[in-house]
Motif scaffolding. Structure first.
Motif, PDB file in Angstrom:
ATOM      1  N   ALA A 148       0.816  -1.221   0.000  1.00 12.09           N
ATOM      2  CA  ALA A 148       0.000   0.000   0.000  1.00 12.09           C
ATOM      3  C   ALA A 148       0.846   1.266   0.000  1.00 12.09           C
ATOM      4  CB  ALA A 148      -0.925  -0.005   1.224  1.00 12.09           C
ATOM      5  N   LEU A 149       1.891   1.264   0.810  1.00 14.38           N
ATOM      6  CA  LEU A 149       2.670   2.483   1.012  1.00 14.38           C
ATOM      7  C   LEU A 149       3.734   2.710  -0.062  1.00 14.38           C
ATOM      8  CD1 LEU A 149       3.338   4.935   2.751  1.00 14.38           C
ATOM      9  CD2 LEU A 149       4.679   3.431   4.267  1.00 14.38           C
ATOM     10  N   ALA A 150       4.341   1.638  -0.541  1.00 14.69           N
ATOM     11  CA  ALA A 150       5.413   1.809  -1.531  1.00 14.69           C
ATOM     12  C   ALA A 150       4.942   2.579  -2.772  1.00 14.69           C
ATOM     13  CB  ALA A 150       5.996   0.449  -1.921  1.00 14.69           C
ATOM     14  N   PRO A 151       3.762   2.295  -3.335  1.00 15.04           N
ATOM     15  CA  PRO A 151       3.318   3.084  -4.497  1.00 15.04           C
ATOM     16  C   PRO A 151       3.072   4.549  -4.167  1.00 15.04           C
ATOM     17  CG  PRO A 151       2.081   1.024  -4.340  1.00 15.04           C
ATOM     18  CD  PRO A 151       2.831   1.164  -3.064  1.00 15.04           C
ATOM     19  N   VAL A 152       2.604   4.828  -2.960  1.00 12.36           N
ATOM     20  CA  VAL A 152       2.382   6.223  -2.546  1.00 12.36           C
ATOM     21  C   VAL A 152       3.700   6.981  -2.525  1.00 12.36           C
ATOM     22  CG1 VAL A 152       1.693   7.702  -0.613  1.00 12.36           C
ATOM     23  CG2 VAL A 152       0.288   5.727  -1.246  1.00 12.36           C
ATOM     24  N   LEU A 153       4.721   6.375  -1.946  1.00 18.07           N
ATOM     25  CA  LEU A 153       6.023   7.042  -1.862  1.00 18.07           C
ATOM     26  C   LEU A 153       6.691   7.125  -3.237  1.00 18.07           C
ATOM     27  CD1 LEU A 153       7.370   5.482   1.459  1.00 18.07           C
ATOM     28  CD2 LEU A 153       6.417   7.775   1.104  1.00 18.07           C
ATOM     29  N   ALA A 154       6.501   6.097  -4.044  1.00 19.59           N
ATOM     30  CA  ALA A 154       7.105   6.108  -5.385  1.00 19.59           C
ATOM     31  C   ALA A 154       6.495   7.200  -6.258  1.00 19.59           C
ATOM     32  CB  ALA A 154       6.915   4.748  -6.047  1.00 19.59           C
ATOM     33  N   ALA A 155       5.264   7.607  -5.947  1.00 20.82           N
ATOM     34  CA  ALA A 155       4.575   8.613  -6.758  1.00 20.82           C
ATOM     35  C   ALA A 155       4.908  10.043  -6.350  1.00 20.82           C
ATOM     36  CB  ALA A 155       3.068   8.393  -6.674  1.00 20.82           C
ATOM     37  N   VAL A 156       5.684  10.228  -5.281  1.00 19.47           N
ATOM     38  CA  VAL A 156       6.058  11.581  -4.859  1.00 19.47           C
ATOM     39  C   VAL A 156       6.897  12.214  -5.961  1.00 19.47           C
ATOM     40  CG1 VAL A 156       7.369  12.939  -3.185  1.00 19.47           C
ATOM     41  CG2 VAL A 156       5.977  11.005  -2.410  1.00 19.47           C
ATOM     42  N   PRO A 157       6.492  13.368  -6.486  1.00 15.54           N
ATOM     43  CA  PRO A 157       7.208  13.944  -7.618  1.00 15.54           C
ATOM     44  C   PRO A 157       8.478  14.696  -7.244  1.00 15.54           C
ATOM     45  CG  PRO A 157       5.349  15.334  -7.044  1.00 15.54           C
ATOM     46  CD  PRO A 157       5.272  14.142  -6.140  1.00 15.54           C
TER      47      PRO A 157
END
Length: 248
Positions: A148-157
């Motif tokens: 759940a969290l890894a995609p959120v952090l990976a999407a930080v621009p």
């Protein structure tokens, strides 16, 4: 720039905000995991011996279990004020000017075993749950959080500066994030990894990054910013920086 901080075991008590609203936290797509963990933590608090075992606390720390029992009803504080300890003492957000505090609220976030990620201004209650805790009937926290969290952090621009401790970084690593190791240098030139004061140095670093009007976009720009601030920073390539401090 996003600066990821580790949480602390110790939390400031009380608060002046409304009870926890999981949907109002940063990254609402994490609400499902947050809800599952919060419900499990409240239920577990009804069994004090089981709570002690799962959370790794002693009978002298039963107040921590009581905090978990009141998770949904207790008052809240901004996350960056809720966490206490060496790092947060050095960060000292309450002493920032309004302009710097606004930047801190926009740039700082905390990796949390319970919430996954909370922004500095997100209002949370006091609680007890560590990255290494194992809640009965649930997968490991890493198994819950990584998908759940890894995609959120990976999407930080923006540039991510990851100051989390190892156990919290393991919940959801951030590819390409800048990491910082702190080394102490003795007068004879020998060096050692800073242990006791590591959190204090990272707290001061977070304070600098939270307040600066500069906006570095890569590791080279960040290195340049830190050196202009008078810090001894070494960079051998990649995304790892080494902060060298005098041995004390």
């Amino acid at each position: 720039m996003l600066v990821l901080l580790p949480p602390s075991e110790t939390k400031r008590p009380g608060g002046d905000g409304a009870p926890l609203d999981l949907t109002a936290l940063t990254a609402p797509e994490l609400t499902g995991v947050r809800t599952r963990l919060a419900e499990a933590l409240v239920e577990l608090a009804g069994d004090v011996p089981a709570s002690r075992a799962a959370l790794g606390v002693s009978a002298a720390q039963d107040a921590e279990i009581a905090r978990n029992a009141a998770l949904r009803t207790s008052a809240t504080l901004p996350a960056v004020e809720r966490y206490t300890g060496v790092l947060y003492d050095a960060l000292d957000v309450r002493s920032l000017t309004p302009a710097r505090r606004a930047r801190a609220d926009a740039r700082l976030a905390v990796g949390s075993a319970l919430f996954g990620l909370v922004g500095a201004a997100d209002r949370i209650p006091a609680y007890r749950l560590s990255a290494g805790s194992a809640l009965p009937g649930l997968p490991t926290l890493r198994a819950l959080w990584k998908p759940a969290l890894a995609p959120v952090l990976a999407a930080v621009p923006d540039l991510v500066v990851d100051l989390r401790s190892g156990s919290y970084a393991a919940l959801a690593p951030v590819a390409g994030a800048v990491t910082v190791q702190v080394l102490s240098e003795r007068p004879d030139g020998t060096r050692a990894v800073v242990s006791h004061f590591n959190k204090a140095h990272k707290g001061r670093l977070a304070r600098l990054l939270a307040g600066t009007p500069a906006e570095p976009t890569d590791v080279v720009g960040l290195r340049r910013l830190l050196r202009r601030a008078g810090l001894h920073v070494e960079h051998d390539g990649g995304t790892a920086l080494t902060l060298v401090v005098p041995a004390t």
